[in-house]
Design a protein around this motif. Structure first.
Motif, PDB file in Angstrom:
ATOM      1  N   PRO A   1      -6.169   2.937 -10.071  1.00 45.21           N
ATOM      2  CA  PRO A   1      -6.218   4.009  -9.455  1.00 45.21           C
ATOM      3  C   PRO A   1      -6.651   5.359  -9.052  1.00 45.21           C
ATOM      4  O   PRO A   1      -7.236   5.747  -8.415  1.00 45.21           O
ATOM      5  CB  PRO A   1      -4.052   4.538  -8.492  1.00 45.21           C
TER       6      PRO A   1
ATOM      7  N   LEU B   1       5.668   1.430  -4.158  1.00 43.95           N
ATOM      8  CA  LEU B   1       5.363   1.209  -4.964  1.00 43.95           C
ATOM      9  C   LEU B   1       6.121   0.063  -5.275  1.00 43.95           C
ATOM     10  O   LEU B   1       6.189  -0.730  -6.914  1.00 43.95           O
ATOM     11  CB  LEU B   1       5.976   2.114  -5.970  1.00 43.95           C
TER      12      LEU B   1
ATOM     13  N   MET C   1      -0.213   1.285  -7.951  1.00 42.74           N
ATOM     14  CA  MET C   1      -1.072   2.608  -7.073  1.00 42.74           C
ATOM     15  C   MET C   1      -0.405   3.668  -8.203  1.00 42.74           C
ATOM     16  O   MET C   1      -1.407   5.311  -7.826  1.00 42.74           O
ATOM     17  CB  MET C   1      -0.399   2.522  -5.597  1.00 42.74           C
ATOM     18  N   ASP C   2       0.922   3.716  -8.706  1.00 39.92           N
ATOM     19  CA  ASP C   2       1.423   5.184  -9.316  1.00 39.92           C
ATOM     20  C   ASP C   2       0.292   5.037 -10.623  1.00 39.92           C
ATOM     21  O   ASP C   2       0.548   6.457 -12.292  1.00 39.92           O
ATOM     22  CB  ASP C   2       2.470   5.212 -10.265  1.00 39.92           C
ATOM     23  N   ASN C   3      -0.392   4.115 -11.421  1.00 40.24           N
ATOM     24  CA  ASN C   3      -1.456   4.154 -12.718  1.00 40.24           C
ATOM     25  C   ASN C   3      -0.635   3.612 -14.008  1.00 40.24           C
ATOM     26  O   ASN C   3      -1.097   4.487 -14.635  1.00 40.24           O
ATOM     27  CB  ASN C   3      -1.676   6.032 -12.546  1.00 40.24           C
ATOM     28  N   LYS C   4       0.731   3.119 -14.257  1.00 45.31           N
ATOM     29  CA  LYS C   4       1.906   3.192 -15.106  1.00 45.31           C
ATOM     30  C   LYS C   4       2.152   2.045 -15.328  1.00 45.31           C
ATOM     31  O   LYS C   4       1.964   1.780 -16.437  1.00 45.31           O
ATOM     32  CB  LYS C   4       3.020   3.868 -14.730  1.00 45.31           C
TER      33      LYS C   4
ATOM     34  N   PRO D   1       0.354  -1.165   0.361  1.00 47.74           N
ATOM     35  CA  PRO D   1      -0.003   0.168  -0.037  1.00 47.74           C
ATOM     36  C   PRO D   1       1.136   0.921  -0.168  1.00 47.74           C
ATOM     37  O   PRO D   1       0.745   2.596  -0.441  1.00 47.74           O
ATOM     38  CB  PRO D   1      -0.903   0.037   1.253  1.00 47.74           C
TER      39      PRO D   1
END
Lengths: 825, 450
Positions: free
Chosen positions: B297, B79, B340-343, B76
């Motif tokens: 996210p 990354l 979590m960083d959308n990448k 959580p």
């Protein structure tokens, strides 16, 4: 227990067992009082003591309660009163008040478990829904935001930490760092930090699990609220289940129905399709009702009532009510026809737009317009005719007989071409009339002309026969005439001939007026023709034109016959002649040898309109014999315009133009060109037949037709051309095949109009056409996320805080909490 | 006589310093640019073609497991770290940027069914077929010097009565829920569950806490239903029955009332928790059961892994996938997640490998110069503007898919058509109204139970 037992204990009696002093009554009562006191205390004390927790409690040891509130409670109350807080005092005093016997009731049995659980779930779900809906504004804002930069709260966090805080957070770990910290902040700081480091990081387990006082309070109140809600739900469910009243249920049902109706009405506004579905559902329920035997008085109940009905008025009423309900429920809902009106509204608009353009004028439209005029004209006529009716009857009869003769002569021609026959009829009628008319001076000439016309007619018929064989039955409905009088329903008989006369007069007048106009044009022409004699010579070749000129000359002295001629020239095209022909047609039918002269005509307004339209449509086809097309159109327009006040400059202009281009048959040329174009595009059959293949042969072999047929690959017919209905246009369907695959075929979703979508495409976004900043704004991405930045889920903290007091915590508990807090300190 | 010479003043066109932007005189009068739209269209076509040229989504494969990867769990707060569990009970910790395995634990005996983190990211909780709930220190090396023992031994473990099929941790409190025979709520490291939620008798296969409205729980039951719980009231709150079983559930991190379930009937369904009558959207395209699903996210997209050996990415408001990922060697997917960083997207599959993909296949990751980014943005804007043009659409939608997917798709289309035809025939040959038109979305939910 008795007093004796106590006596022994307390030593109030002497050793003999006798009372010490019998006489002193006062003493005695005192004694009793005191004994009672003791008795009370003793009793209490004994009952209350229970040393061991036992499962089965002896009932004899149970505490005996006093019936009323004790004085001690009152004392307590008073103490509360002293401390203030009226609310609590009220509450307590309410509690303390003795419940009367009436209000004391046995507790109700709880709901059954599944039902109770269901109620609980419902309450919880409603609450959860409400809680979640608090996020609506944020969610919807995010959905429509132009640009979202994730993580959403990055800026806030950075702001929160000041530089000093950040410094304070750093804990010296390595020896070097420790040294530096000692130098910078001193020994104390390092020690403190070290202590911090040694301390366990998070809260200890006990701390983590323990609820703070406020949390506990919140939880408590929340639970209380939940329980309350649940109990309401359960109580409601129970109450509704228990009610036996039919009236109540009826009301409930009615309310439900009313609600449904309301919903339906709303739905009609918002979602018509859904409404239709609902309507169908309702209809279905109606049908089900019909199918079922409900409310049909076939049930047990109904039978019983039926047996009783003879003697009992109430049961009779009940039965009839039942039947009524069934009737109501099974009645089909009438649908309104308001839609049809809406549909019709659009038509006049279309007509209006095309009136300006002579090429776009569609004959049906023109006819129907004029038709209306004449139709109303007949109506007026009608009333007059009613009055004259008796007087003129004899005259009519004579006329009709004469008409009969004419019609017999022309019987064959009638059958061949409807249009022509009608024209002829016009003529016939008029010749008759002119014959009767003492004032007409040119009766003879009219006869001659009639012969001429017949010749022409035959020619036309030949042409028509070559083109198409249309056999119009004698009883062609197009000849029925209609005059419909709303005011006089009794009236069904129609005196046609009088009407015809009147109508003819009108038409003639109009025709004459037109011819006058024409003659004016002629004058203009003459001036021109002096200069251009050659052109004038050419013009003379045109027969119809010549005729018209001749007519025009004649008409200078207002000759009626010439008007007739003109009418015939024009054919059945104009509204005037059309109406006339229809009228005459009616006569023609009346004169039919099979029928009596006096036969009655029953009129159907709908039929009339339809038929005349049809006839008009047929006539609209230009046969090319009468007049030049351009001229004809110009004339038509003139006609169309002349229904009211005419003689506009426009018409003159048009006529002039028509004159100028009279020789060039543009229309025909265009038609030919279009046909060529269509032919060129038609797919050709492929003949794969190889003559001589597979058979003996040599030179000049003729392939077997069967074989040829077998090897002929027929080309598939093309789909109908787009310009098939447009006589004035050639649409090239081949152009743009390559472009087609780049074009958008369907309007994309959010757009309602093509225009809007085109606009968005037309507006550039690039730097080449827009200033730098504009481009940047336009091409800014919808969502920006940074590589390596964690995007946390949405937090409840984003919601605006609830204002204080939303969580109601009882004061007593608050006070309790306060006390606890203080105690812990 | 004076001769006019062409002269240029350098001041007019030269920059003062090399940092200045070039002066570019332009006339923006639209009359001078008659072919704006056409030129932009060409640019859009080029942009979309380039997108396809640059679409190279596959980044790396992390191998090391010796049995099928059962599930993946993202940390959580970090990354870079990823946890994976295999069917043989091995749990591995990975360092994503280095693409190395940093730690291997024999977590359970047999299949690992679920993993979850405490909100602070310090403890990993895992459950397995051996009826154990085990607590692991996430960063043992940091917290104590004797890492060797700490790293492989569980902090704590609880033995449960029944097999646990999944676990999910509350977003804030030290509570976690497990599913299996029934939904159990546990607190911290206590040995007994603090609550038991029952509704019906069937078992639950997946469970997930709502990350925002933290008291709400969603679970997928084996009796084809989705059950929602509220831990405040200590009771299930709503149940919706679908046509087939749901395999996984994921909550939208940005829209707390929205969740999506991966269903056995090849589709994923997105619901608004407040209106369970019909789904908000149906994500179709897979040709076999959808095994796992995860939200991006940002909550704008979802990724699904399927038994048909492909990963698909759907935009939330569209019904068809915008992307399909597959490789020749990737077998049935067992788990997918969106970082979590959308990448990135990470997938675990049957054949023991964990794969790392780009979430946007054509995106350039790493540092970009301003001009480059502007050009990218412009291209994206053009693609969006001309998205409905058939050529642009065709190029941007075209994907090579494995043969079996292609064939299966064809078969599905045939089946769908024949069903439609049959329904049409029935409609044509029965009394009007007997075969009603039911929208696809309304067919999804068989019943909603209070």
């Amino acid at each position: 227990m008795s007093d004796d037992e106590f006596a022994e204990d307390d030593g109030l009696y002497d050793e003999d067992g006798l009372l010490k002093d019998e006489g002193d009554f006062r003493d005695k009562s005192n004694l009793i009082n005191s004994v009672h006191k003791i008795f009370d205390i003793k009793k209490k004390g004994r009952g209350a003591i229970r040393h061991e927790a036992v499962k089965d409690v002896e009932e004899f040891v149970a505490v005996k309660r006093r019936s009323g509130p004790g004085s001690s409670l009152n004392k307590l109350l008073e103490s509360v009163k002293q401390s203030g807080e009226e609310k609590t005092v009220d509450k307590v005093s309410k509690l303390v008040k003795a419940p009367s016997l009436k209000s004391l009731k046995t507790l109700e049995t709880p709901l059954e478990k599944p039902q109770a659980l269901k109620a609980k779930r419902t309450v919880l779900y409603e609450n959860a829904k409400r809680d979640l809906s608090r996020f609506n504004p944020i969610v919807y804002h995010n959905r429509v935001a132009d640009q979202l930069v994730y993580p959403l709260n990055a800026g806030k966090k950075a702001l929160k930490l000041s530089s000093t805080e950040r410094v304070a957070d750093s804990i010296p770990m390595t020896p070097l760092e420790e040294e530096m910290a000692r130098v910078l902040y001193g020994e104390e700081y390092v020690k403190q930090k070290k202590a911090e480091l040694e301390k366990p990081k998070g809260p200890s387990d006990a701390e983590a699990y323990a609820l703070s006082v406020e949390e506990a309070l919140n939880m408590h109140s929340e639970m209380a609220r939940l329980r309350a809600q649940q109990s309401y739900k359960m109580a409601k469910a129970k109450r509704q289940n228990k009610i036996k009243s039919k009236k109540y249920h009826r009301l409930l049902r009615k309310e439900k129905i009313r609600k449904q109706l309301k919903e339906f009405e709303e739905m009609q506004k918002k979602d018509p399709e859904g409404a239709m579905l609902k309507l169908e559902e309702l209809n279905k329920s109606r049908v089900e009702e019909r199918m079922s035997l409900k409310h049909r008085n076939t049930s047990k109940w109904a039978k019983m009532h039926a047996a009783r009905a003879k003697y009992n008025k109430d049961s009779r009423i009940a039965l009839s009510e039942q039947l009524k309900i069934s009737k109501d429920l099974t009645q089909k809902v009438e649908e309104s026809d308001s839609d049809d009106d809406d549909l019709e509204c659009d038509i006049p608009h279309l007509v209006k737009s095309s009136l300006d353009n002579p090429w776009m004028l569609r004959p049906e439209v023109r006819d129907s317009d004029k038709l209306n005029v004449y139709y109303s004209g007949y109506k007026k006529l009608w009333e007059e005719i009613n009055e004259k009716k008796d007087k003129e009857r004899k005259r009519q009869e004579v006329q009709t007989i004469k008409n009969k003769q004419h019609v017999k002569k022309l019987g064959d021609e009638f059958q061949n071409d409807n249009i022509e026959s009608e024209d002829l009829l016009v003529e016939d009628n008029e010749t008759d009339k002119s014959g009767l008319d003492p004032e007409s001076s040119a009766a003879k000439s009219a006869q001659e002309r009639k012969a001429e016309k017949k010749k022409k007619l035959r020619q036309k018929q030949k042409n028509n026969k070559a083109k198409k064989k249309i056999i119009v039955p004698e009883t062609t409905t197009s000849t029925t005439t209609v005059v419909y009088d709303n005011d006089d329903p009794d009236f069904t008989e129609l005196d046609l001939d009088i009407m015809i006369e009147e109508a003819e007069d009108k038409i003639k007048d109009e025709a004459i007026r037109k011819l006058r106009k024409l003659s004016k044009v002629e004058k203009l022409e003459k001036k021109k023709s002096e200069q251009q004699s050659k052109r004038a010579a050419k013009r003379t070749k045109n027969k119809s034109k010549e005729m018209m000129r001749g007519d025009a000359d004649e008409i200078r002295d207002l000759d009626v016959d010439s008007a007739e001629q003109l009418l015939e020239n024009v054919g059945g095209e104009t509204g005037a002649s059309l109406a006339l022909t229809s009228v005459n047609g009616g006569v023609g039918r009346q004169i039919n040898p099979d029928k009596q002269d006096t036969s009655k005509v029953i009129i159907d307004p709908n039929n009339y309109l339809k038929i005349t339209k049809k006839a008009g449509g047929k006539k609209a086809k230009f046969d090319g014999n009468g007049m030049n097309k351009v001229e004809f159109d110009a004339f038509l327009n003139n006609e169309a315009a002349s229904s009211g006040e005419d003689d506009d400059d426009d018409d003159d202009q048009r006529k002039l133009i028509a004159e100028a281009f009279e020789d060039d048959d543009v229309v025909d040329e265009f038609r030919l060109r279009k046909e060529e174009e269509i032919d060129a595009l038609k797919p050709k059959d492929v003949d794969l037949c190889l003559p001589g293949w597979g058979e003996w042969g040599g030179k000049g072999i003729v392939p077997n037709p069967k074989k040829r047929k077998r090897f002929l690959i027929k080309a598939a017919p093309l789909p109908p051309r787009k310009d098939a209905a447009l006589s004035h246009v050639i649409l090239n369907e081949e152009v743009g095949e390559k472009v087609k695959e780049h074009l958008v075929r369907e309007l994309p979703f959010p757009f309602k109009r093509v225009k809007d979508y085109e606009k968005t495409i037309r507006a550039p976004v690039g730097r080449t056409w827009l200033p730098e900043q504009a481009t940047k704004d336009l091409v800014a991405p919808r969502v920006i996320t940074r590589l390596g930045a964690i995007i946390e889920p949405l937090d409840e903290d984003v919601l605006p805080k609830m204002k204080g007091g939303s969580l109601k915590v009882p004061i007593s508990i608050k006070r309790l909490a306060r006390v606890k807090k203080i105690a812990s300190k | 006589m004076k001769v006019k010479v062409l002269s240029r003043n350098p001041d007019r066109y030269s920059r003062e310093t090399s940092l200045d932007i070039h002066k570019l005189p332009r006339n923006y009068d639209p009359a001078l640019h008659p072919f704006e739209a056409q030129r932009e269209y060409t640019r859009a076509l080029n942009a979309v073609k380039l997108e396809r040229v640059f679409a190279k989504p596959f980044l790396a494969s992390l191998d090391g497991h010796s049995d099928m990867v059962a599930l993946l769990q993202k940390h959580p707060t970090q990354l870079s770290s990823l946890f994976s569990a295999a069917a043989d009970g091995v749990i591995k910790q990975w360092n994503i940027p280095l693409r190395t395995c940093t730690r291997t634990i024999q977590g359970h005996e047999g299949y690992v069914r679920g993993m979850t983190f405490t909100p602070d990211g310090e403890t990993l909780i895992s459950v397995g077929d051996d009826k154990n709930i085990r607590f692991w220190d996430v960063n043992p090396l940091l917290n104590s010097p004797e890492a060797t023992t700490e790293a492989v031994v569980a902090k704590h473990s609880i033995i449960t009565k029944y097999v646990v099929a999944g676990v999910s941790h509350h977003a804030k409190k030290p509570l976690f829920a497990t599913c299996g025979d029934s939904c159990l709520l546990w607190e911290g490291e206590r040995n007994e569950p603090i609550h038991k939620y029952d509704w019906g008798v069937d078992t639950l296969s997946a469970i997930k806490f709502n990350p925002t409205q933290t008291n709400v729980l969603g679970a997928c039951a084996n009796d084809r239903s989705i059950i929602l719980y509220d831990i405040r009231g200590g009771s299930p709150i709503r149940k919706a029955v679908l046509g087939l079983r749901s395999n996984a559930i994921a909550w939208n991190p940005m829209e707390p009332f929205v969740f999506v379930v991966a269903n056995e009937d090849y589709n994923s369904y997105m619901f608004d928790m407040r209106r369970l009558k019909k789904p908000l959207n149906i994500f179709m395209d897979h040709v076999s059961a959808v095994i796992d699903v995860d939200f991006s996210p940002t909550g704008k997209e979802i990724v699904t892994g399927s038994y048909d050996k492909t990963i698909r990415i759907f935009e939330v408001e569209k019904g068809r996938s915008r992307e399909v990922y597959h490789t020749k060697r990737m077998q049935r997917l067992t788990s997918v997640l969106w970082t979590m960083d959308n990448k990135y997207i990470i997938s675990g599959s049957d054949e023991m490998n964990i794969r790392l993909w780009k979430a946007r296949a054509w995106e350039k990751l790493g540092v970009m110069r301003t001009r480059e980014r502007d050009a990218m943005n412009y291209n994206e804007a053009l693609k969006e503007k001309f998205a409905h043009f058939p050529q642009v659409k065709r190029i941007s939608r075209h994907r090579q898919v494995p043969k079996h997917v292609y064939q299966a798709k064809k078969e599905l289309v045939t089946i769908k058509d024949s069903k439609k035809r049959k329904e049409g025939n029935r409609r044509a040959h029965t009394k009007p109204g007997t075969v009603p038109f039911v929208p696809e979305r309304q067919k999804t939910i068989l019943s909603e139970q209070e």
